[in-house]
Design a protein around this motif. Structure first.
Motif, PDB file in Angstrom:
ATOM      1  N   GLY A   1       0.798  -1.222   0.000  1.00  0.00           N
ATOM      2  CA  GLY A   1       0.000   0.000   0.000  1.00  0.00           C
ATOM      3  C   GLY A   1       0.825   1.264   0.000  1.00  0.00           C
ATOM      4  O   GLY A   1       0.296   2.312   0.276  1.00  0.00           O
ATOM      5  N   ASN A   2       2.141   1.196  -0.310  1.00  0.00           N
ATOM      6  CA  ASN A   2       2.940   2.395  -0.155  1.00  0.00           C
ATOM      7  C   ASN A   2       2.951   3.216  -1.426  1.00  0.00           C
ATOM      8  O   ASN A   2       2.315   2.909  -2.418  1.00  0.00           O
ATOM      9  N   ALA A   3       3.719   4.307  -1.380  1.00  0.00           N
ATOM     10  CA  ALA A   3       3.733   5.249  -2.480  1.00  0.00           C
ATOM     11  C   ALA A   3       4.452   4.670  -3.697  1.00  0.00           C
ATOM     12  O   ALA A   3       5.004   3.576  -3.661  1.00  0.00           O
TER      13      ALA A   3
ATOM     14  N   TYR B   1      -7.277  -5.124   2.936  1.00  0.00           N
ATOM     15  CA  TYR B   1      -6.785  -6.309   3.629  1.00  0.00           C
ATOM     16  C   TYR B   1      -6.767  -6.028   5.130  1.00  0.00           C
ATOM     17  O   TYR B   1      -6.458  -4.914   5.557  1.00  0.00           O
ATOM     18  N   LEU B   2      -7.101  -7.034   5.924  1.00  0.00           N
ATOM     19  CA  LEU B   2      -7.088  -6.912   7.377  1.00  0.00           C
ATOM     20  C   LEU B   2      -5.863  -7.599   7.954  1.00  0.00           C
ATOM     21  O   LEU B   2      -5.356  -8.586   7.407  1.00  0.00           O
TER      22      LEU B   2
ATOM     23  N   GLU C   1      -6.748  -2.302   9.233  1.00  0.00           N
ATOM     24  CA  GLU C   1      -7.013  -2.382   7.803  1.00  0.00           C
ATOM     25  C   GLU C   1      -5.864  -1.787   7.003  1.00  0.00           C
ATOM     26  O   GLU C   1      -5.356  -0.702   7.321  1.00  0.00           O
ATOM     27  N   VAL C   2      -5.447  -2.506   5.990  1.00  0.00           N
ATOM     28  CA  VAL C   2      -4.466  -2.010   5.029  1.00  0.00           C
ATOM     29  C   VAL C   2      -5.198  -1.820   3.711  1.00  0.00           C
ATOM     30  O   VAL C   2      -5.682  -2.778   3.120  1.00  0.00           O
TER      31      VAL C   2
ATOM     32  N   ALA D   1       0.609   3.903   3.449  1.00  0.00           N
ATOM     33  CA  ALA D   1       1.700   2.960   3.648  1.00  0.00           C
ATOM     34  C   ALA D   1       1.375   2.063   4.833  1.00  0.00           C
ATOM     35  O   ALA D   1       0.485   2.343   5.627  1.00  0.00           O
ATOM     36  N   VAL D   2       2.105   0.974   4.938  1.00  0.00           N
ATOM     37  CA  VAL D   2       1.994   0.072   6.064  1.00  0.00           C
ATOM     38  C   VAL D   2       3.273   0.198   6.898  1.00  0.00           C
ATOM     39  O   VAL D   2       4.304   0.630   6.406  1.00  0.00           O
TER      40      VAL D   2
END
Length: 440
Positions: free
Chosen positions: A34-36, A328-329, A335-336, A366-367
């Protein structure tokens, strides 16, 4: 008198070194889903992260699949050779100075100083010969330890990495590619609770009260020293994501539009989320059970790219990564969110120079305790000889107003290539990547 049990005055961050070691041990070569819009291949890293319009075909499956077709001339020729390119890269982000705070904590060793001061004070009380300096040694060490704790709290340390292999065949009218990557990120932080800080301060306040009694010559002969509680609430938190990605990229010139190419990358994903919270003293690798702290998903997604040659030197590009939104959990219910990331790019190229500029069109999440991001990237590549490429770049993050410089080089023969790139902001972020491969 206070208890002499070593656990009676256990300190909540005594195992910080183990905690950091755990985070580093789990820092596999992975990059956050989930990042840039960032990459860890050597060429784009050294060009400030730019590449939507300027990426070479061997990195097109990541930066812009449309670049597998309609390549502008580079080094006096078009890139029309089958390629095989493995790569690996890693980035360490210590934005809030956790490593410096940890070094200071270990160098100060105020935990041991407090233990020693309490032991000496207890002995002086047993000998019925306490003095003001014995009490002040405890409060000085205790307050210094509190400062160390607070300096360490809520300062995430983040590791990002990527490794994989790209293969494919580019040409002027069409091209295809395939890739296998392991991408992901992991973040860790110490969360010192306010209740723990209050417990330490309560002990130190009692010591200050005893100092007042000493000054007034009213200290009783039998004094029970307070002890720090052994049930601290401070936590070690770890969060991350591991993504195994397999993709197929296809590109072609649009019929009737010789200067415009479109490309798509179809991706099969295996997504594993990591989420773990535990007491600081339990934050050891032996206590981490990956099966219990992770959830795994199998999913698919698509990247879409477009390039247009404005003339023989200028190229414009557009890339939308992860065009299908996904959620996604983690095992702890966090939550992501995976959302489309759009980026535009512009590049100027001739036989010796490539100058590139990219800009994200939206902020991305981001995560691993990292904030939202939106980048502007620019870079230049100079080829004094056909076998050597010298590169430099700059990347600006618009949300946090941060900048990062990068450098790198490439060595090439007709059928082989090696690239190395590094980047840093000079303070709390650094990255390195290398790539090698063959063309035939």
């Amino acid at each position: 008198m206070r208890s002499t049990d070593s656990q009676a005055r256990a300190h909540p961050l005594r195992n910080l070194t183990c905690s950091l070691g755990l985070a580093l041990a789990l820092g596999l070569p992975i990059q956050a889903l989930g990042n840039a819009f960032t990459a860890l291949d050597a060429r784009s890293l050294s060009l400030g992260g730019s590449g939507v319009a300027s990426t070479r075909p061997y990195n097109a499956p990541f930066f812009n699949p449309a670049r597998l077709a309609g390549n502008p001339q580079v080094e006096g020729r078009r890139d029309e050779l089958t390629f095989l390119r493995p790569y690996v890269g890693v980035r360490l982000i210590d934005r809030d100075g956790f490593l410096d705070a940890l070094d200071q904590y270990q160098e100060n060793d105020n935990s041991s100083r407090l233990d020693t001061a309490l032991d000496e004070l207890e002995q002086s009380l047993r000998d019925l010969d306490p003095n003001r300096e014995d009490f002040l040694a405890v409060t000085t060490a205790g307050n210094a330890l509190l400062d160390d704790y607070q300096n360490l709290s809520d300062k995430p340390l983040r590791l990002v990495g990527s490794g994989g292999m790209n293969v494919g065949y580019p040409s002027e009218r069409w091209g295809f590619g395939a890739h296998q990557r392991i991408n992901g990120a992991i973040g860790m932080e110490i969360r010192v609770s306010e209740s723990d800080i209050a417990a330490v301060r309560e002990v130190l306040d009692f010591i200050d009260f005893l100092v007042e009694l000493v000054d007034a010559d009213e200290l009783p002969d039998d004094v029970d020293l307070p002890v720090l509680p052994d049930d601290f609430q401070s936590e070690f938190a770890l969060q991350g994501m591991l993504v195994e990605e397999t993709g197929l990229s296809l590109a072609a010139q649009i019929p009737g539009m010789r200067r415009t190419s479109v490309g798509v990358t179809l991706k099969q994903l295996r997504v594993e989320t990591l989420d773990w919270r535990t007491e600081v003293d339990d934050a050891e690798s032996d206590n981490f059970d990956r099966e219990q702290q992770s959830l795994t998903y199998t999913d698919s997604n698509i990247d879409i790219g477009l390039t247009h040659e404005l003339d023989e030197h200028w190229t414009a590009g557009l890339m939308v990564r992860n065009a299908i939104a996904r959620d996604y959990l983690t095992v702890l219910g966090n939550e992501v969110r995976l959302r489309p990331v759009a980026r535009v790019g512009l590049a100027w190229q001739n036989e010796q120079w490539t100058v590139a500029w990219d800009m994200d069109l939206n902020e991305t999440e981001a995560v691993g305790f990292d904030p939202r991001k939106q980048f502007i990237a620019m870079g230049a590549e100079y080829r004094p000889w056909r076998w050597l490429a010298l590169r430099g770049g700059y990347r600006h993050e618009r949300v946090l107003e941060e900048g990062e410089l990068s450098l790198g080089f490439g060595l090439a023969m007709r059928h082989a290539h090696f690239d190395l790139g590094v980047s840093t902001d000079g303070r709390d972020s650094m990255a390195a990547a290398l790539q090698f491969g063959v063309r035939f």
